[in-house]
Design a protein around this motif. Structure first.
Motif, PDB file in Angstrom:
ATOM      1  N   MET A   5       0.833  -1.201   0.000  1.00  0.00           N
ATOM      2  CA  MET A   5       0.000   0.000   0.000  1.00  0.00           C
ATOM      3  C   MET A   5       0.866   1.249   0.000  1.00  0.00           C
ATOM      4  N   LEU A   6       1.859   1.274   0.883  1.00  0.00           N
ATOM      5  CA  LEU A   6       2.740   2.441   0.966  1.00  0.00           C
ATOM      6  C   LEU A   6       3.505   2.641  -0.344  1.00  0.00           C
ATOM      7  N   LEU A   7       3.973   1.553  -0.936  1.00  0.00           N
ATOM      8  CA  LEU A   7       4.734   1.661  -2.184  1.00  0.00           C
ATOM      9  C   LEU A   7       3.855   2.168  -3.330  1.00  0.00           C
ATOM     10  N   ILE A   8       2.630   1.687  -3.397  1.00  0.00           N
ATOM     11  CA  ILE A   8       1.715   2.137  -4.450  1.00  0.00           C
ATOM     12  C   ILE A   8       1.438   3.627  -4.305  1.00  0.00           C
ATOM     13  N   ILE A   9       1.177   4.050  -3.088  1.00  0.00           N
ATOM     14  CA  ILE A   9       0.902   5.475  -2.848  1.00  0.00           C
ATOM     15  C   ILE A   9       2.151   6.296  -3.119  1.00  0.00           C
ATOM     16  N   SER A  10       3.306   5.773  -2.733  1.00  0.00           N
ATOM     17  CA  SER A  10       4.572   6.461  -2.970  1.00  0.00           C
ATOM     18  C   SER A  10       4.856   6.598  -4.458  1.00  0.00           C
ATOM     19  N   LYS A  17     -10.139   3.560  -3.370  1.00  0.00           N
ATOM     20  CA  LYS A  17     -10.587   2.725  -4.482  1.00  0.00           C
ATOM     21  C   LYS A  17      -9.433   2.413  -5.439  1.00  0.00           C
ATOM     22  N   THR A  18      -8.627   3.411  -5.769  1.00  0.00           N
ATOM     23  CA  THR A  18      -7.494   3.216  -6.684  1.00  0.00           C
ATOM     24  C   THR A  18      -6.446   2.301  -6.065  1.00  0.00           C
ATOM     25  N   VAL A  19      -6.138   2.514  -4.796  1.00  0.00           N
ATOM     26  CA  VAL A  19      -5.173   1.640  -4.102  1.00  0.00           C
ATOM     27  C   VAL A  19      -5.673   0.202  -4.134  1.00  0.00           C
ATOM     28  N   ALA A  20      -6.956   0.010  -3.852  1.00  0.00           N
ATOM     29  CA  ALA A  20      -7.536  -1.339  -3.850  1.00  0.00           C
ATOM     30  C   ALA A  20      -7.426  -1.974  -5.235  1.00  0.00           C
ATOM     31  N   THR A  36     -12.597  -2.399   1.267  1.00  0.00           N
ATOM     32  CA  THR A  36     -12.719  -2.583   2.711  1.00  0.00           C
ATOM     33  C   THR A  36     -11.398  -3.061   3.325  1.00  0.00           C
ATOM     34  N   PHE A  37     -10.641  -3.864   2.563  1.00  0.00           N
ATOM     35  CA  PHE A  37      -9.338  -4.325   3.045  1.00  0.00           C
ATOM     36  C   PHE A  37      -8.388  -3.134   3.175  1.00  0.00           C
ATOM     37  N   VAL A  38      -8.365  -2.275   2.167  1.00  0.00           N
ATOM     38  CA  VAL A  38      -7.489  -1.094   2.196  1.00  0.00           C
ATOM     39  C   VAL A  38      -7.892  -0.182   3.347  1.00  0.00           C
ATOM     40  N   THR A  39      -9.194  -0.005   3.535  1.00  0.00           N
ATOM     41  CA  THR A  39      -9.676   0.840   4.634  1.00  0.00           C
ATOM     42  C   THR A  39      -9.210   0.296   5.979  1.00  0.00           C
ATOM     43  N   ALA A  40      -9.347  -1.004   6.174  1.00  0.00           N
ATOM     44  CA  ALA A  40      -8.925  -1.622   7.439  1.00  0.00           C
ATOM     45  C   ALA A  40      -7.422  -1.477   7.662  1.00  0.00           C
ATOM     46  N   GLN A  41      -6.630  -1.753   6.623  1.00  0.00           N
ATOM     47  CA  GLN A  41      -5.171  -1.650   6.748  1.00  0.00           C
ATOM     48  C   GLN A  41      -4.727  -0.202   6.945  1.00  0.00           C
ATOM     49  N   SER A  42      -5.428   0.706   6.297  1.00  0.00           N
ATOM     50  CA  SER A  42      -5.037   2.115   6.402  1.00  0.00           C
ATOM     51  C   SER A  42      -5.222   2.623   7.831  1.00  0.00           C
ATOM     52  N   LYS A  43      -6.200   2.081   8.565  1.00  0.00           N
ATOM     53  CA  LYS A  43      -6.399   2.510   9.959  1.00  0.00           C
ATOM     54  C   LYS A  43      -5.147   2.234  10.781  1.00  0.00           C
ATOM     55  N   ARG A  57     -17.603  10.838   0.831  1.00  0.00           N
ATOM     56  CA  ARG A  57     -17.431   9.382   0.874  1.00  0.00           C
ATOM     57  C   ARG A  57     -16.079   8.957   0.307  1.00  0.00           C
ATOM     58  N   MET A  58     -15.506   9.796  -0.553  1.00  0.00           N
ATOM     59  CA  MET A  58     -14.207   9.494  -1.185  1.00  0.00           C
ATOM     60  C   MET A  58     -13.089   9.825  -0.198  1.00  0.00           C
ATOM     61  N   ILE A  59     -12.273   8.830   0.106  1.00  0.00           N
ATOM     62  CA  ILE A  59     -11.154   9.004   1.027  1.00  0.00           C
ATOM     63  C   ILE A  59      -9.856   8.911   0.242  1.00  0.00           C
ATOM     64  N   TYR A  60      -8.955   9.846   0.513  1.00  0.00           N
ATOM     65  CA  TYR A  60      -7.645   9.872  -0.131  1.00  0.00           C
ATOM     66  C   TYR A  60      -6.581   9.576   0.913  1.00  0.00           C
ATOM     67  N   LEU A  61      -5.600   8.773   0.498  1.00  0.00           N
ATOM     68  CA  LEU A  61      -4.493   8.387   1.367  1.00  0.00           C
ATOM     69  C   LEU A  61      -3.209   9.013   0.844  1.00  0.00           C
ATOM     70  N   SER A  62      -2.407   9.536   1.752  1.00  0.00           N
ATOM     71  CA  SER A  62      -1.103  10.053   1.355  1.00  0.00           C
ATOM     72  C   SER A  62      -0.078   9.678   2.422  1.00  0.00           C
ATOM     73  N   LEU A  63       1.161   9.607   1.999  1.00  0.00           N
ATOM     74  CA  LEU A  63       2.237   9.239   2.910  1.00  0.00           C
ATOM     75  C   LEU A  63       2.602  10.402   3.807  1.00  0.00           C
ATOM     76  N   THR A  64       2.980  10.068   5.013  1.00  0.00           N
ATOM     77  CA  THR A  64       3.522  11.076   5.925  1.00  0.00           C
ATOM     78  C   THR A  64       5.033  11.169   5.700  1.00  0.00           C
ATOM     79  N   PRO A  65       5.667  12.215   6.197  1.00  0.00           N
ATOM     80  CA  PRO A  65       7.129  12.276   6.117  1.00  0.00           C
ATOM     81  C   PRO A  65       7.797  11.061   6.772  1.00  0.00           C
ATOM     82  N   LYS A  66       7.203  10.556   7.848  1.00  0.00           N
ATOM     83  CA  LYS A  66       7.746   9.361   8.522  1.00  0.00           C
ATOM     84  C   LYS A  66       7.738   8.166   7.564  1.00  0.00           C
ATOM     85  N   ALA A  67       6.651   7.986   6.819  1.00  0.00           N
ATOM     86  CA  ALA A  67       6.571   6.872   5.863  1.00  0.00           C
ATOM     87  C   ALA A  67       7.591   7.049   4.755  1.00  0.00           C
TER      88      ALA A  67
END
Length: 163
Positions: free
Chosen positions: A49-54, A65-68, A76-83, A101-111
């Motif tokens: 997940m982190l690599l795809i977002i990166s 949705k795109t990550v999934a 739902t798997f991505v949502t659970a893991q993202s928590k 309803r649309m959720i976007y994920l982005s990396l933090t500086p730590k990631a």
């Protein structure tokens, strides 16, 4: 009348040979990814997940949705893991301005820092593949694997239609 068997007749069908090779490659890649994930104390899906977002390198983030879709899993798997990744300070979540309803994920500086720690190992892995196949051979292999993926998808859809 006895049938003469040639070495060709003894070989498994192309689909079986491909299946065996893909399973073997998948297992080997899984071991490599497990090593990388272990260094970051992540599961392989979390690392992926982190690599795809990166790889998207989009400051706005990537939709769940795109990550999934890119991982080949349910949203739902991505949502659970993202928590878990949010709790560990590796991902940030934000809702779309236009559709909550649309959720976007982005990396933090730590990631980003943690993924940077894997850069040397990942680059060495890539370099060994390119040494074995050459630049053009590597690109051609990727192209052939995409073609194989599309072919198998078409076959799956055809089988579903026959059911």
């Amino acid at each position: 009348m006895a049938r003469v068997l040639t070495s060709e007749a003894l070989r498994p069908a192309a689909s079986e040979q491909i299946s065996r090779l893909v399973r073997s490659i998948s297992a080997s890649l899984g071991e490599v990814q497990a090593t990388w994930a272990g260094k970051l104390q992540l599961s392989v899906p979390q690392l992926n997940m982190l690599l795809i977002i990166s790889d998207a390198d989009d400051k706005a983030g990537m939709s769940v949705k795109t990550v999934a879709e890119l991982l080949g899993v349910e949203s739902t798997f991505v949502t659970a893991q993202s928590k878990t990744l949010v709790a560990r300070g590796l991902l940030e979540k934000r809702s779309s301005r236009t559709d909550k309803r649309m959720i976007y994920l982005s990396l933090t500086p730590k990631a980003r820092k943690q993924l940077d720690d894997l850069t040397e190992t990942r680059n060495a892995f890539d370099a060994s593949i390119k040494r074995a196949f050459g630049e053009i051979g590597t690109l051609r292999t990727i192209e052939l694997l995409k073609d194989l993926d599309n072919c198998i998808l078409r076959c799956r859809l055809r089988l579903q239609l026959e059911e």
